[in-house]
Design an enzyme around this catalytic site. Structure first.
Site: not given
Ligand code: PAF
Length: 298
Positions: A30, A37, A156-157, A195
């Protein structure tokens, strides 16, 4: 790196790649990218020929309007971080597509009507506290799977329950996609990167690593204490952290839950030996108006 705004353009690019026999990796995000990330993207770049990174704040997974409005949007910086990463040597992938659609592009027919259910997996922890959240995640992830047609998808876990939900989604929709769970990346002081951390005040940011420190101590206690005692100790330790440590500018941790669950079924366990899948402790804590989550593997 190439930025793509249109779903049709993404599909056309991945169709060509598939015809050329290329392996495709998808990293759904997102935006508001951080090192966590980037570690997913880096892994995808090492294991695939083409990587698709989606950056889309998915409105239908937010059950709280204020949370959606406050969600950080830093697209220019995100694209810069991805471009810097791709510029490094030594990756298998020769191409990265950054997919940055609008809400209208993702949901051209308005808010999707489809609803997913995940049974017991969504009846614990985040599920009852965020009604509709996992169904909203499943809708967007399935749409991304349809558009990007990946061989592998990276998650991610830190969002541990989300991984169980996606595993279940893949069983439901029977897509031959390999789910690749990736370890949490932490700041030097142990705080799980998120984030949401950028919303912490300086005092709260100083206090937040106590969450991981407490979970690490809990993992040590698990050698000789019962499941219930470890659970109670974690909740009490965080709830009374301010009184004991006398810092943090009057801030307090407000734990929402701490559950010790089977690592795959996510059902709470009563004894350490009541699961063959391993046990995971999952926590959600409020600090200074910010909801933080973390996990510990036992
Ligand atoms: O983990 C996230 O950032 C969100 O839930 C995802 C998997 C991108 C779906 O919008």
């Amino acid at each position: 790196m190439k930025q793509i705004l249109k779903a049709a353009e993404l599909t056309s690019a991945v169709n060509t790649a598939r015809q050329e026999g290329k392996q495709i990796g998808l990293v759904p995000t997102m935006g508001a990218l951080h090192e966590g990330h980037l570690s997913l993207i880096e892994r995808a770049l090492k294991e695939n020929d083409l990587v698709v990174v989606s950056l889309f704040v998915n409105p239908i997974q937010f059950n709280n309007k204020e949370d959606l409005e406050k969600y950080p949007r830093t697209i220019d910086n995100d694209l810069r971080l991805i471009a810097n990463l791709v510029a490094q040597d030594g990756f298998r992938a020769t191409e990265l597509l950054a997919f940055t659609p609008t809400v209208e592009e993702m949901y051209p027919n308005g808010e999707p009507k489809e609803v997913y259910h995940f049974g017991p997996i969504e009846e614990v922890m985040e599920g009852p506290r965020r009604p509709g959240h996992f169904s909203g995640v499943a809708v967007v992830v399935r749409r991304l799977f349809d558009l990007a047609q990946p061989h592998r998808a990276y998650f991610g876990e830190k969002d541990y329950q989300q991984i169980a939900v996606i595993r279940n989604l893949l069983e439901q929709i029977k897509y031959p996609i390999e789910l690749v769970p990736c370890p949490i990346v932490r700041a030097d002081d142990g705080l799980a990167l998120s984030s949401r951390n950028m919303r912490l005040s300086p005092a709260a940011r100083q206090m937040a690593p106590a969450i991981n420190a407490t979970l690490e101590q809990a993992a040590e206690m698990a050698e000789y204490e019962d499941v219930d005692d470890v659970k109670e100790w974690v909740l009490d330790t965080l709830a009374s952290w301010h009184e004991v440590n006398e810092c943090g500018d009057g801030l307090q941790f407000e734990p929402e839950y701490f559950e010790i669950v089977d690592a795959i079924t996510l059902q709470p366990i009563e004894n350490w030996d009541s699961t063959d899948n391993g046990a995971v402790g999952c926590i959600a804590v409020w600090l200074d108006g910010v909801r933080l989550i973390d996990i510990v593997k036992f």
